[in-house]
Scaffold this active site. Structure first.
Site, PDB file in Angstrom:
ATOM      1  N   CYS A 149      -8.756  -4.467  -2.999  1.00 47.69           N
ATOM      2  CA  CYS A 149      -9.854  -5.129  -2.847  1.00 47.69           C
ATOM      3  C   CYS A 149      -9.515  -6.800  -2.250  1.00 47.69           C
ATOM      4  CB  CYS A 149     -10.894  -5.563  -3.635  1.00 47.69           C
ATOM      5  SG  CYS A 149     -11.571  -3.967  -4.410  1.00 47.69           S
TER       6      CYS A 149
ATOM      7  N   ARG B 295      -5.825  -4.772   2.121  1.00 45.34           N
ATOM      8  CA  ARG B 295      -6.060  -4.682   0.583  1.00 45.34           C
ATOM      9  C   ARG B 295      -7.010  -3.515   0.092  1.00 45.34           C
ATOM     10  NH1 ARG B 295      -4.120  -9.092  -2.108  1.00 45.34           N
ATOM     11  NH2 ARG B 295      -5.415  -8.426  -3.815  1.00 45.34           N
TER      12      ARG B 295
ATOM     13  N   TRP C  24     -11.330  -1.571  -2.194  1.00 41.33           N
ATOM     14  CA  TRP C  24     -10.662  -0.259  -2.668  1.00 41.33           C
ATOM     15  C   TRP C  24     -11.242   0.242  -3.728  1.00 41.33           C
ATOM     16  CZ3 TRP C  24      -7.414   1.833  -6.660  1.00 41.33           C
ATOM     17  CH2 TRP C  24      -6.731   2.692  -5.983  1.00 41.33           C
TER      18      TRP C  24
ATOM     19  N   ASN D 278     -12.306  -8.573  -7.457  1.00 36.86           N
ATOM     20  CA  ASN D 278     -10.995  -7.786  -7.241  1.00 36.86           C
ATOM     21  C   ASN D 278     -10.536  -7.488  -8.661  1.00 36.86           C
ATOM     22  OD1 ASN D 278      -8.738  -6.585  -6.514  1.00 36.86           O
ATOM     23  ND2 ASN D 278      -7.804  -8.526  -6.160  1.00 36.86           N
ATOM     24  N   GLY D 279     -10.439  -6.430  -9.062  1.00 41.37           N
ATOM     25  CA  GLY D 279      -9.852  -5.950 -10.450  1.00 41.37           C
ATOM     26  C   GLY D 279     -10.709  -4.868 -11.013  1.00 41.37           C
TER      27      GLY D 279
ATOM     28  N   GLU E 237      12.655   7.193  -0.034  1.00 40.45           N
ATOM     29  CA  GLU E 237      11.807   5.932   0.764  1.00 40.45           C
ATOM     30  C   GLU E 237      11.530   6.729   2.171  1.00 40.45           C
ATOM     31  OE1 GLU E 237      10.427   3.734   0.228  1.00 40.45           O
ATOM     32  OE2 GLU E 237      10.162   2.479   2.094  1.00 40.45           O
TER      33      GLU E 237
ATOM     34  N   LYS F 143       7.601   7.151   3.157  1.00 41.42           N
ATOM     35  CA  LYS F 143       6.884   6.631   4.144  1.00 41.42           C
ATOM     36  C   LYS F 143       6.266   7.574   5.041  1.00 41.42           C
ATOM     37  CE  LYS F 143       7.090   3.192   3.747  1.00 41.42           C
ATOM     38  NZ  LYS F 143       7.509   2.340   2.935  1.00 41.42           N
TER      39      LYS F 143
ATOM     40  N   GLU G 287       2.880   8.981   3.283  1.00 36.96           N
ATOM     41  CA  GLU G 287       2.128   7.860   3.094  1.00 36.96           C
ATOM     42  C   GLU G 287       1.027   7.653   4.209  1.00 36.96           C
ATOM     43  OE1 GLU G 287       4.160   4.030   2.390  1.00 36.96           O
ATOM     44  OE2 GLU G 287       2.513   3.481   1.191  1.00 36.96           O
TER      45      GLU G 287
ATOM     46  N   HIS H 274      18.369  25.169  -6.620  1.00 42.01           N
ATOM     47  CA  HIS H 274      18.057  25.502  -7.977  1.00 42.01           C
ATOM     48  C   HIS H 274      16.602  25.780  -7.972  1.00 42.01           C
ATOM     49  CE1 HIS H 274      21.829  24.893  -9.824  1.00 42.01           C
ATOM     50  NE2 HIS H 274      22.021  23.861  -8.760  1.00 42.01           N
TER      51      HIS H 274
ATOM     52  N   LYS I  51      -2.611  -2.153   0.098  1.00 39.96           N
ATOM     53  CA  LYS I  51      -1.395  -2.820  -0.023  1.00 39.96           C
ATOM     54  C   LYS I  51      -0.943  -3.303  -1.319  1.00 39.96           C
ATOM     55  CE  LYS I  51       2.190  -4.884   2.277  1.00 39.96           C
ATOM     56  NZ  LYS I  51       3.094  -3.940   2.625  1.00 39.96           N
TER      57      LYS I  51
HETATM   58  C1  AGP Z   1       5.037   1.333   0.184  1.00 43.16           C
HETATM   59  O1  AGP Z   1       4.920   1.790   1.472  1.00 43.16           O
HETATM   60  C2  AGP Z   1       3.607   1.445  -0.693  1.00 43.16           C
HETATM   61  N1  AGP Z   1       2.664   0.874  -0.034  1.00 43.16           N
HETATM   62  C3  AGP Z   1       3.945   1.240  -2.187  1.00 43.16           C
HETATM   63  O2  AGP Z   1       4.715   2.309  -2.631  1.00 43.16           O
HETATM   64  C4  AGP Z   1       4.622  -0.304  -2.688  1.00 43.16           C
HETATM   65  O3  AGP Z   1       5.883  -0.306  -2.281  1.00 43.16           O
HETATM   66  C5  AGP Z   1       4.106  -0.107  -4.224  1.00 43.16           C
HETATM   67  O4  AGP Z   1       2.757  -0.312  -4.049  1.00 43.16           O
HETATM   68  C6  AGP Z   1       4.800  -1.388  -4.881  1.00 43.16           C
HETATM   69  O5  AGP Z   1       4.131  -2.446  -4.558  1.00 43.16           O
HETATM   70  P1  AGP Z   1       4.665  -4.107  -4.301  1.00 43.16           P
HETATM   71  O6  AGP Z   1       6.042  -4.130  -3.791  1.00 43.16           O
HETATM   72  O7  AGP Z   1       3.646  -4.866  -3.912  1.00 43.16           O
HETATM   73  O8  AGP Z   1       5.030  -4.166  -5.775  1.00 43.16           O
END
Ligand code: AGP
Length: 589
Positions: free
Chosen positions: A2, A28, A74, A98-99, A464, A468, A471, A487, A584
């Site tokens: 948010c 966000r 969000w 937000n929260g 990673e 990526k 996501e 396995h 984000k």
């Molecule tokens: C990565 O592409 C993601 N959006 C997510 O995994 C992110 O790295 C994770 O939420 C941690 O966020 P931060 O680095 O702001 O703590």
């Protein structure tokens, strides 16, 4: 999680400012958006499901209002529909939030017993009603906000309008981020700096339990004892332009293209002067790295490098697990928290947990002045600049650069060889970010399952690459240790299943190739990413990455994976910068 914005002032149209701000915070959250603005001493609310563009189509931008608050959501409580969208209003209060208010059900019960009725299923509407409930008793806004900060459990950044005082905008914060920016005859609130950058780069941070009372000309910040306190004014180093797309189709692509500069900036900040403000790390017997998502993956790279070169045991933990399990730390442990945003709830909670035990903490953070940075004993800022795309790229690269630098620092490695390698990396990256991987994306974008395999540090990179891809392209993908596939998981490999195999640790080349042959024999379409010049019929496509010093290798190897994910998502028509269900900065647990 948010984004909120607010404006009070004589010079601009509040609706314009708030909507512009929300647009730069849309990363966000983007389930719904809404605005409350004051006109003729009345608070009006417009809100709409979906992205801000939907809200904009409902707004009259000619309206001259001098006070407004806005929200891009969000969803946490209640589905992302119009009714659950913010702002929420109850009695004399209208708020954006937000929260999460954890005890909202308890509070709701009390309010229901006192005659309040609710339209939405959100915790925010309950918070709003509770403010109204207390205000009806004490008739004092500051007192009300001070009381709620003691009653509400959880996290919140609120923008608040009270219809009894339309000359002021109020804000209150705990855990969720909130900044206040000053203009001339006008002031702003926002969840993050990009929202205010087109007007000013000077801002102050509201701390936990602080209340701000903001008029056109004045910002008063009160602490939890309701005493006015002085706040430091911070200056953001980037510009408004730098936070915009700059001609790229997506922020993600722009941010990948910024990687050579990010690498240079991060090196320049720390290579010569070492890490002036951090202690001698070799005094610690063991290190815990705690983080979430991609930041956790950088920790895996850190573990590999620190253990191999500095000979210190490193345990890497996902923050949402770490904080609830039995951990083995003592006074000789250093806990490193890694976070781009510096606001990730589980990482922040882990930090607070170990601090209480008296353990030394070091954070690697991108956002200056964020909660994790401020609350850690030591902090190293990554120099990635403002990252907008939900999928992190340049911040990830900056974090692994810091781990390489920390390893050099721990091993006192400032050899000419490493210096030359460092100097070469920006041009290698520059070349890499400009390679077109569409031909690979075309081969795999219609598959439902994609595998990444590698050994050792290459496995950490695979994790990673796989995150990526899933996501932003919504394709299921799994990262596996190359030797572990047989396995169980190998049963999923069938004709044309894409397997992206990474081998930059050439001491493991033969072993990895054996594993590649195992999947190839079962029909896999193999994309082999390697530093080696080996050729053979065990792969379908080979991507060569320049061989550099092992400490720096992940920095160049990650780029093709980021670009492949980007191209696959594009071919699938996905919303690359704002993938579904994500946000984000994850400020909920
Ligand atoms: C990565 O592409 C993601 N959006 C997510 O995994 C992110 O790295 C994770 O939420 C941690 O966020 P931060 O680095 O702001 O703590």
């Amino acid at each position: 999680m948010c984004g909120i914005t607010g404006y009070i002032g004589k010079n601009k149209k509040a609706i314009d400012v708030v909507i512009n701000g929300l647009e730069s915070l849309e990363y966000r959250g983007y389930d719904s958006a809404g605005i409350a603005y004051v006109l003729d001493n009345k608070v009006n609310i417009v809100k709409e499901q979906g992205k801000i563009i939907n809200l904009k189509s409902k707004l009259d931008f000619s309206i001259q209002s001098n006070l407004a608050i806005g929200h891009t959501r969000w969803a946490t409580h209640g589905e992302p529909n119009q009714i659950n969208s913010h702002p929420h209003s109850q009695g004399k209060f209208t708020i954006v939030h937000n929260g999460i208010i954890e005890n909202y059900l308890e509070l709701k019960q009390e309010l229901l017993e006192n005659g309040y009725k609710f339209k939405s299923s959100t915790d925010t509407e309950v918070a709003c009603a509770y403010m109204d409930f207390l205000y009806n008793k004490n008739k004092n806004i500051l007192l009300t906000l001070n009381e709620v900060s003691k009653i509400f459990r959880g996290s919140y950044a609120f923008g608040i309008i009270c219809s009894d005082d339309l000359n002021n905008l109020y804000a209150l914060r705990k855990t969720s981020p909130l900044i206040i920016a000053n203009g001339n005859g006008e002031n702003y609130i926002a969840s993050d700096v990009p929202a205010i950058l087109r007007y000013t780069n000077k801002y102050m941070l509201l701390d936990d339990m602080e209340i701000a009372k903001i008029s056109n000309d004045k910002v008063e910040v009160y602490n939890k004892d309701l005493k006015v306190i002085k706040k430091d004014i911070l200056e953001f180093e980037g510009s408004f332009e730098s936070s915009m797309k700059g001609g790229y189709e997506h922020f993600m692509l722009k941010e990948i293209h910024e990687e050579p500069t990010v690498f240079k900036n991060t090196i320049n900040a720390y290579f010569d002067g070492d890490f002036k403000n951090i202690p001698d790390l070799s005094k610690y017997n063991n290190i815990h790295i705690v983080a979430c998502g991609s930041a956790y993956h950088t920790g895996l790279i850190g573990k590999y490098l620190i253990e191999k070169y500095a000979n210190i045991p490193v345990y890497v933990e996902v923050a949402s697990e770490y904080r609830y399990k039995h951990n083995f730390y003592d006074k000789n442990t250093l806990v490193i928290l890694v976070s781009q945003s510096g606001e990730t709830a589980d990482t922040l909670a882990s930090l607070r947990m170990v601090k209480e035990e008296g353990i030394d903490t070091l954070s690697i953070v991108n956002v200056v002045g964020s909660s994790i940075a401020r609350e850690s004993k030591y902090v190293i800022y990554t120099k990635a600049g403002c990252e907008i795309a939900v999928a992190t790229t340049k911040a990830y690269l900056a974090q692994i650069t810091i781990f390489a630098l920390l390893t050099m620092y721990l091993t006192n490695n400032k050899s000419e060889e490493i210096l030359n390698e460092i100097n070469n990396i920006p041009s290698i990256l520059e070349e890499n970010v400009n390679i077109d991987y569409n031909y690979i994306a075309n081969e795999i974008y219609q598959n439902q399952n994609i595998f990444f395999i590698g050994r050792g540090i290459d496995y950490a990179i695979c994790m990673e690459g796989s995150l990526k891809l899933k996501e932003i392209s919504y394709i299921n993908s799994v990262a596996y240790q190359a030797g572990e596939l047989k396995h169980g998981t190998i049963s999923l490999i069938e004709k044309n299943t894409p397997v992206i195999a990474i081998c930059t640790d050439e001491s493991l080349l033969e072993k990895t190739i054996s594993n590649i042959k195992e999947v190839k024999a079962r029909g896999a379409k193999v994309i082999f990413i390697t530093t080696s010049d080996i050729v053979g019929d065990f792969y379908d496509f080979k991507i060569s990455v320049s061989k550099v010093n092992e400490l720096l290798q992940p920095i160049t190897t990650i780029v093709p994976l980021q670009l492949i994910a980007y191209n696959v998502a594009k071919l699938n028509g996905c919303d690359i910068d704002k993938p579904r269900n994500l946000a984000k900065s994850v400020t909920v647990e």
